[in-house]
Design a protein around this motif. Structure first.
Motif, PDB file in Angstrom:
ATOM      1  N   TYR A 110       0.806  -1.220   0.000  1.00  0.00           N
ATOM      2  CA  TYR A 110       0.000   0.000   0.000  1.00  0.00           C
ATOM      3  C   TYR A 110       0.843   1.275   0.000  1.00  0.00           C
ATOM      4  O   TYR A 110       0.326   2.351   0.329  1.00  0.00           O
ATOM      5  N   ALA A 111       2.111   1.191  -0.356  1.00  0.00           N
ATOM      6  CA  ALA A 111       2.986   2.365  -0.273  1.00  0.00           C
ATOM      7  C   ALA A 111       2.401   3.583  -0.984  1.00  0.00           C
ATOM      8  O   ALA A 111       2.413   4.703  -0.450  1.00  0.00           O
ATOM      9  N   GLY A 112       1.881   3.393  -2.174  1.00  0.00           N
ATOM     10  CA  GLY A 112       1.324   4.511  -2.929  1.00  0.00           C
ATOM     11  C   GLY A 112      -0.016   4.980  -2.400  1.00  0.00           C
ATOM     12  O   GLY A 112      -0.237   6.182  -2.203  1.00  0.00           O
ATOM     13  N   LEU A 113      -0.935   4.046  -2.168  1.00  0.00           N
ATOM     14  CA  LEU A 113      -2.282   4.424  -1.745  1.00  0.00           C
ATOM     15  C   LEU A 113      -2.277   5.012  -0.345  1.00  0.00           C
ATOM     16  O   LEU A 113      -3.041   5.953  -0.058  1.00  0.00           O
ATOM     17  N   ALA A 114      -1.442   4.507   0.541  1.00  0.00           N
ATOM     18  CA  ALA A 114      -1.361   5.065   1.896  1.00  0.00           C
ATOM     19  C   ALA A 114      -0.949   6.534   1.842  1.00  0.00           C
ATOM     20  O   ALA A 114      -1.503   7.378   2.555  1.00  0.00           O
ATOM     21  N   LYS A 115       0.017   6.854   0.997  1.00  0.00           N
ATOM     22  CA  LYS A 115       0.460   8.243   0.863  1.00  0.00           C
ATOM     23  C   LYS A 115      -0.653   9.122   0.306  1.00  0.00           C
ATOM     24  O   LYS A 115      -0.820  10.274   0.710  1.00  0.00           O
ATOM     25  N   ARG A 116      -1.439   8.577  -0.619  1.00  0.00           N
ATOM     26  CA  ARG A 116      -2.573   9.334  -1.175  1.00  0.00           C
ATOM     27  C   ARG A 116      -3.541   9.731  -0.066  1.00  0.00           C
ATOM     28  O   ARG A 116      -3.953  10.891   0.033  1.00  0.00           O
ATOM     29  N   TYR A 117      -3.897   8.786   0.780  1.00  0.00           N
ATOM     30  CA  TYR A 117      -4.815   9.097   1.879  1.00  0.00           C
ATOM     31  C   TYR A 117      -4.192  10.115   2.834  1.00  0.00           C
ATOM     32  O   TYR A 117      -4.859  11.065   3.256  1.00  0.00           O
ATOM     33  N   PHE A 118      -2.931   9.918   3.168  1.00  0.00           N
ATOM     34  CA  PHE A 118      -2.266  10.832   4.093  1.00  0.00           C
ATOM     35  C   PHE A 118      -2.219  12.250   3.517  1.00  0.00           C
ATOM     36  O   PHE A 118      -2.501  13.228   4.227  1.00  0.00           O
ATOM     37  N   ASP A 119      -1.905  12.370   2.239  1.00  0.00           N
ATOM     38  CA  ASP A 119      -1.846  13.686   1.595  1.00  0.00           C
ATOM     39  C   ASP A 119      -3.216  14.354   1.540  1.00  0.00           C
ATOM     40  O   ASP A 119      -3.305  15.589   1.446  1.00  0.00           O
ATOM     41  N   GLU A 120      -4.267  13.538   1.612  1.00  0.00           N
ATOM     42  CA  GLU A 120      -5.634  14.081   1.600  1.00  0.00           C
ATOM     43  C   GLU A 120      -6.119  14.397   3.011  1.00  0.00           C
ATOM     44  O   GLU A 120      -7.295  14.734   3.203  1.00  0.00           O
ATOM     45  N   GLY A 121      -5.239  14.306   4.000  1.00  0.00           N
ATOM     46  CA  GLY A 121      -5.576  14.691   5.364  1.00  0.00           C
ATOM     47  C   GLY A 121      -5.958  13.564   6.294  1.00  0.00           C
ATOM     48  O   GLY A 121      -6.314  13.799   7.455  1.00  0.00           O
ATOM     49  N   TYR A 122      -5.864  12.331   5.826  1.00  0.00           N
ATOM     50  CA  TYR A 122      -6.217  11.166   6.649  1.00  0.00           C
ATOM     51  C   TYR A 122      -5.066  10.771   7.570  1.00  0.00           C
ATOM     52  O   TYR A 122      -3.892  10.907   7.204  1.00  0.00           O
ATOM     53  N   ASN A 123      -5.401  10.241   8.738  1.00  0.00           N
ATOM     54  CA  ASN A 123      -4.464   9.415   9.487  1.00  0.00           C
ATOM     55  C   ASN A 123      -4.619   7.992   8.962  1.00  0.00           C
ATOM     56  O   ASN A 123      -5.739   7.546   8.656  1.00  0.00           O
ATOM     57  N   VAL A 124      -3.499   7.282   8.847  1.00  0.00           N
ATOM     58  CA  VAL A 124      -3.493   6.000   8.130  1.00  0.00           C
ATOM     59  C   VAL A 124      -2.835   4.921   8.979  1.00  0.00           C
ATOM     60  O   VAL A 124      -1.778   5.148   9.583  1.00  0.00           O
ATOM     61  N   TRP A 125      -3.442   3.739   8.994  1.00  0.00           N
ATOM     62  CA  TRP A 125      -2.864   2.588   9.683  1.00  0.00           C
ATOM     63  C   TRP A 125      -2.839   1.409   8.717  1.00  0.00           C
ATOM     64  O   TRP A 125      -3.865   1.013   8.152  1.00  0.00           O
ATOM     65  N   VAL A 126      -1.617   0.880   8.484  1.00  0.00           N
ATOM     66  CA  VAL A 126      -1.426  -0.274   7.600  1.00  0.00           C
ATOM     67  C   VAL A 126      -0.736  -1.372   8.414  1.00  0.00           C
ATOM     68  O   VAL A 126       0.494  -1.449   8.464  1.00  0.00           O
ATOM     69  N   PRO A 127      -1.492  -2.220   9.088  1.00  0.00           N
ATOM     70  CA  PRO A 127      -0.886  -3.236   9.971  1.00  0.00           C
ATOM     71  C   PRO A 127      -0.440  -4.477   9.196  1.00  0.00           C
ATOM     72  O   PRO A 127      -1.072  -4.887   8.219  1.00  0.00           O
ATOM     73  N   ARG A 128       0.630  -5.068   9.659  1.00  0.00           N
ATOM     74  CA  ARG A 128       1.125  -6.325   9.081  1.00  0.00           C
ATOM     75  C   ARG A 128       0.268  -7.473   9.602  1.00  0.00           C
ATOM     76  O   ARG A 128       0.039  -7.608  10.800  1.00  0.00           O
ATOM     77  N   ALA A 129      -0.193  -8.302   8.718  1.00  0.00           N
ATOM     78  CA  ALA A 129      -1.027  -9.435   9.115  1.00  0.00           C
ATOM     79  C   ALA A 129      -0.204 -10.498   9.831  1.00  0.00           C
ATOM     80  O   ALA A 129       1.011 -10.603   9.635  1.00  0.00           O
ATOM     81  N   PRO A 130      -0.839 -11.309  10.680  1.00  0.00           N
ATOM     82  CA  PRO A 130      -0.114 -12.385  11.363  1.00  0.00           C
ATOM     83  C   PRO A 130       0.604 -13.298  10.372  1.00  0.00           C
ATOM     84  O   PRO A 130       0.068 -13.616   9.306  1.00  0.00           O
ATOM     85  N   ARG A 131       1.832 -13.680  10.724  1.00  0.00           N
ATOM     86  CA  ARG A 131       2.614 -14.650   9.957  1.00  0.00           C
ATOM     87  C   ARG A 131       2.981 -14.161   8.557  1.00  0.00           C
ATOM     88  O   ARG A 131       3.300 -14.957   7.671  1.00  0.00           O
ATOM     89  N   HIS A 132       2.924 -12.874   8.340  1.00  0.00           N
ATOM     90  CA  HIS A 132       3.278 -12.282   7.055  1.00  0.00           C
ATOM     91  C   HIS A 132       4.504 -11.383   7.194  1.00  0.00           C
ATOM     92  O   HIS A 132       4.787 -10.874   8.278  1.00  0.00           O
ATOM     93  N   GLY A 133       5.193 -11.185   6.084  1.00  0.00           N
ATOM     94  CA  GLY A 133       6.316 -10.256   6.070  1.00  0.00           C
ATOM     95  C   GLY A 133       7.483 -10.671   6.921  1.00  0.00           C
ATOM     96  O   GLY A 133       8.242  -9.829   7.394  1.00  0.00           O
TER      97      GLY A 133
END
Length: 332
Positions: A110-133
């Motif tokens: 979500y690197a691109g989309l998260a920045k889009r929301y943040f630039d539009e004034g949103y606070n953003v949370w992108v959590p890592r799912a269990p057993r991923h990454g």
């Protein structure tokens, strides 16, 4: 003389044939019984049919997010590019969004989309799912449906502390979790955007009649797990499909403002019709219009329709599209 011998052997043959017939009948009965058991096997569970709301202040929510990121930073098993991401304006904002990544992926998707929301004034949370990454590339194979919905619910509770107007975006398996939240957490979800949601596999991947037996046999660990050529675990995929069988699609949510679904014509992983049908049922139950958008085949984009690496030069354009669909300002 020949006739006498044949007559003497005839009862023996009949007995042998009779035994074969009994064995075949017994085998058929076992097959029918197994099929009945598999198709009747319950896929529900109290942990998949409830969610607990928890009110958090901004400071507590942000503190929890930062603690998660710090713990992942200190954990050598978590890949640096896959750590959870919190993007904060330093105070509770009018809007906040939860972004749930796909199966076998991680927050970098979500690197691109998260920045889009943040630039539009949103606070953003992108959590890592269990057993991923993590460095163990097969850790995801041990996923369980219960831990996935707990992860999603905890993440939504955190986001409610970051902003007033809250919504959720999910891709693929994350789309399953986002949809589950829309039904189980009507107190919080005001916007739902699902991207390539994995509600049901494409029939080319798995014909409809084998889906439930697969969920039962692999999702409940009655058979040893299998990893396909794409690195996907049958047991793990079955957890997402089991969650999809525990949606509450008819839940009335007076807070819900927008519902949107995006698929790609090149996606041969999911059932695209099911993706639209599920989203439409949610929208209909809440008297909301459904925004549907399918990326045309000529774009050359497959199942992953959000990762900047997959979108290339179209990343900004599509991030803007997804944002508008989420906010309900575009009605494709």
């Amino acid at each position: 003389m020949t006739l006498d011998i044949a007559q003497q052997k005839s009862p023996t043959r009949r007995t042998a044939l009779g035994r074969v017939g009994v064995a075949l009948s017994a085998l058929l009965a076992l097959v029918v019984l197994a099929a009945v058991v598999l198709y009747a096997w319950p896929l529900g569970g109290s942990d998949l049919q409830r969610a607990t709301a928890k009110a958090l202040t901004f400071d507590v929510a942000l503190g929890q997010a930062e603690q998660i990121v710090a713990a992942e930073t200190a954990d050598p098993d978590v890949r640096p590019e896959c750590r959870s991401v919190v993007m904060s304006h330093g105070a509770r904002t009018a809007k906040a969004v939860l972004l749930l990544h796909g199966y076998t992926d991680c927050p970098k998707q979500y690197a691109g989309l998260a920045k889009r929301y943040f630039d539009e004034g949103y606070n953003v949370w992108v959590p890592r799912a269990p057993r991923h990454g993590v460095t163990d590339e097969l850790a995801h194979a041990k996923l369980e449906a219960g831990e996935l919905v707990t992860y999603a619910n905890d993440a939504l509770n955190l986001v409610t502390g970051l902003g007033e107007d809250v919504g959720v975006v999910g891709i693929s398996g994350g789309g399953v979790l986002a949809t589950w939240l829309a039904g189980r957490r009507p107190d919080a979800v005001r916007h739902l955007l699902v991207l390539s949601p994995f509600y049901k596999p494409n029939s080319a991947q798995a014909p409809g009649f084998v889906v439930k037996p697969t969920i039962v046999l692999f999702g409940f660990h009655l058979l040893p797990d299998r990893i396909n050529s794409a690195g996907f675990s049958f047991a793990a995929l079955s957890q997402y499909l089991r969650i999809a069988r525990n949606f509450d699609l008819d839940q009335r949510n007076p807070r819900l403002m927008s519902v949107a679904v995006v698929t790609s014509a090149n996606d041969d992983f999911i059932d695209r019709r099911e993706a639209v049908d599920v989203a439409r049922r949610i929208a209909t139950a809440n008297d909301r219009p459904l925004a549907v958008h399918e990326l045309p085949a000529e774009l050359g984009i497959g199942h992953d329709i959000v990762d900047p690496g997959a979108l290339g030069s179209r990343s900004d354009e599509l991030d803007k599209l997804y944002f508008d669909l989420y906010e309900g300002t575009r009605k494709d």
